[in-house]
Design an enzyme around this catalytic site. Sequence first.
Site, PDB file in Angstrom:
ATOM      1  N   PHE A 180      17.305 -23.321 -63.912  1.00  0.00           N
ATOM      2  CA  PHE A 180      17.808 -21.951 -63.806  1.00  0.00           C
ATOM      3  C   PHE A 180      19.314 -22.011 -63.594  1.00  0.00           C
ATOM      4  O   PHE A 180      19.787 -22.485 -62.567  1.00  0.00           O
ATOM      5  CB  PHE A 180      17.128 -21.166 -62.679  1.00  0.00           C
ATOM      6  CG  PHE A 180      17.473 -19.708 -62.740  1.00  0.00           C
ATOM      7  CD1 PHE A 180      16.801 -18.855 -63.614  1.00  0.00           C
ATOM      8  CD2 PHE A 180      18.506 -19.194 -61.976  1.00  0.00           C
ATOM      9  CE1 PHE A 180      17.139 -17.514 -63.706  1.00  0.00           C
ATOM     10  CE2 PHE A 180      18.856 -17.845 -62.062  1.00  0.00           C
ATOM     11  CZ  PHE A 180      18.175 -17.010 -62.937  1.00  0.00           C
ATOM     12  N   ASP A 182      15.166 -18.689 -73.712  1.00  0.00           N
ATOM     13  CA  ASP A 182      14.214 -19.259 -72.750  1.00  0.00           C
ATOM     14  C   ASP A 182      12.816 -19.123 -73.343  1.00  0.00           C
ATOM     15  O   ASP A 182      12.425 -19.924 -74.176  1.00  0.00           O
ATOM     16  CB  ASP A 182      14.386 -18.568 -71.395  1.00  0.00           C
ATOM     17  CG  ASP A 182      13.534 -19.186 -70.305  1.00  0.00           C
ATOM     18  OD1 ASP A 182      13.080 -20.334 -70.471  1.00  0.00           O
ATOM     19  OD2 ASP A 182      13.314 -18.542 -69.265  1.00  0.00           O
TER      20      ASP A 182
HETATM   21  P1  5GP Z   1      13.604 -15.029 -72.717  1.00  0.00           P
HETATM   22  O1  5GP Z   1      13.235 -13.648 -73.167  1.00  0.00           O
HETATM   23  O2  5GP Z   1      14.058 -15.961 -73.816  1.00  0.00           O
HETATM   24  O3  5GP Z   1      12.544 -15.648 -71.828  1.00  0.00           O
HETATM   25  O4  5GP Z   1      14.780 -14.893 -71.681  1.00  0.00           O
HETATM   26  C1  5GP Z   1      15.972 -14.421 -72.049  1.00  0.00           C
HETATM   27  C2  5GP Z   1      16.666 -13.765 -70.877  1.00  0.00           C
HETATM   28  O5  5GP Z   1      16.202 -14.242 -69.603  1.00  0.00           O
HETATM   29  C3  5GP Z   1      18.117 -14.140 -70.955  1.00  0.00           C
HETATM   30  O6  5GP Z   1      18.821 -13.191 -71.715  1.00  0.00           O
HETATM   31  C4  5GP Z   1      18.506 -14.187 -69.504  1.00  0.00           C
HETATM   32  O7  5GP Z   1      18.922 -12.905 -69.090  1.00  0.00           O
HETATM   33  C5  5GP Z   1      17.267 -14.559 -68.751  1.00  0.00           C
HETATM   34  N1  5GP Z   1      17.228 -16.011 -68.435  1.00  0.00           N
HETATM   35  C6  5GP Z   1      16.434 -16.956 -68.977  1.00  0.00           C
HETATM   36  N2  5GP Z   1      16.696 -18.179 -68.461  1.00  0.00           N
HETATM   37  C7  5GP Z   1      17.692 -17.983 -67.556  1.00  0.00           C
HETATM   38  C8  5GP Z   1      18.418 -18.877 -66.685  1.00  0.00           C
HETATM   39  O8  5GP Z   1      18.245 -20.103 -66.620  1.00  0.00           O
HETATM   40  N3  5GP Z   1      19.369 -18.288 -65.909  1.00  0.00           N
HETATM   41  C9  5GP Z   1      19.627 -16.949 -65.923  1.00  0.00           C
HETATM   42  N4  5GP Z   1      20.583 -16.511 -65.126  1.00  0.00           N
HETATM   43  N5  5GP Z   1      18.970 -16.096 -66.742  1.00  0.00           N
HETATM   44  C10 5GP Z   1      18.021 -16.612 -67.550  1.00  0.00           C
END
Ligand code: 5GP
Length: 182
Positions: free
Chosen positions: A156, A107
Amino acid sequence: MDPAMDSATVTPLLTEEQIRLGLERLARELTREYQNDEPCLVACLRGSLVFAADLIRRMPIPLRIDFLHASSYGAGTVSSGTVELRLLPEPDEVRARRVILLDDILDSGRTLHAARLKLESVGAREIRTCVFLEKRIEREFEKKADYRCFEIGDEFVVGYGLDYAGRYRNLPYLGILKQDAR
Ligand code: 5GP
Ligand code: MG
């Protein structure tokens, strides 16, 4: 899962069959690339549990697995911006090895970036990232994963390991969480 438990709150996005085909393609690519290296797959808990378990069983080569526990989200649907690394892999599993860093979703990229710095500090020979999902958005850190199963829009999603407030990880398919369920 009993449809009554999720059909009101989740709109299906990837079926179990689509996920299976995506995993098989990715596992073939990794198997070819790493067949002579005994890589260490480091899975970020808790979200990549299901992905990691399904992926390694399709890679018939010597490999190792370890874990780290990263958390950034709290109970909401927007990243808190800080990443806390708790459980860490055994340095001996990682040192001098080719590491495949697994996560459920790329993300903002902050989680994988923090995990990468940690693995570098322990002396991994090479680190490549591998995610079940990559969101199609601009990001500052970890612009692209080295390997991905699927690209999705900026939604999401839940299921296949991904949670909302601790729930839905055991949903066997991937879906978009409806606005009124948040
Ligand atoms: P980042 O550090 O890349 O922003 O986010 C990574 C973490 O955020 C992922 O391992 C996950 O746990 C959570 N996350 C990010 N986007 C989503 C989403 O669309 N759905 C869910 N359930 N978790 C997400
Ligand atoms: Mg999460």
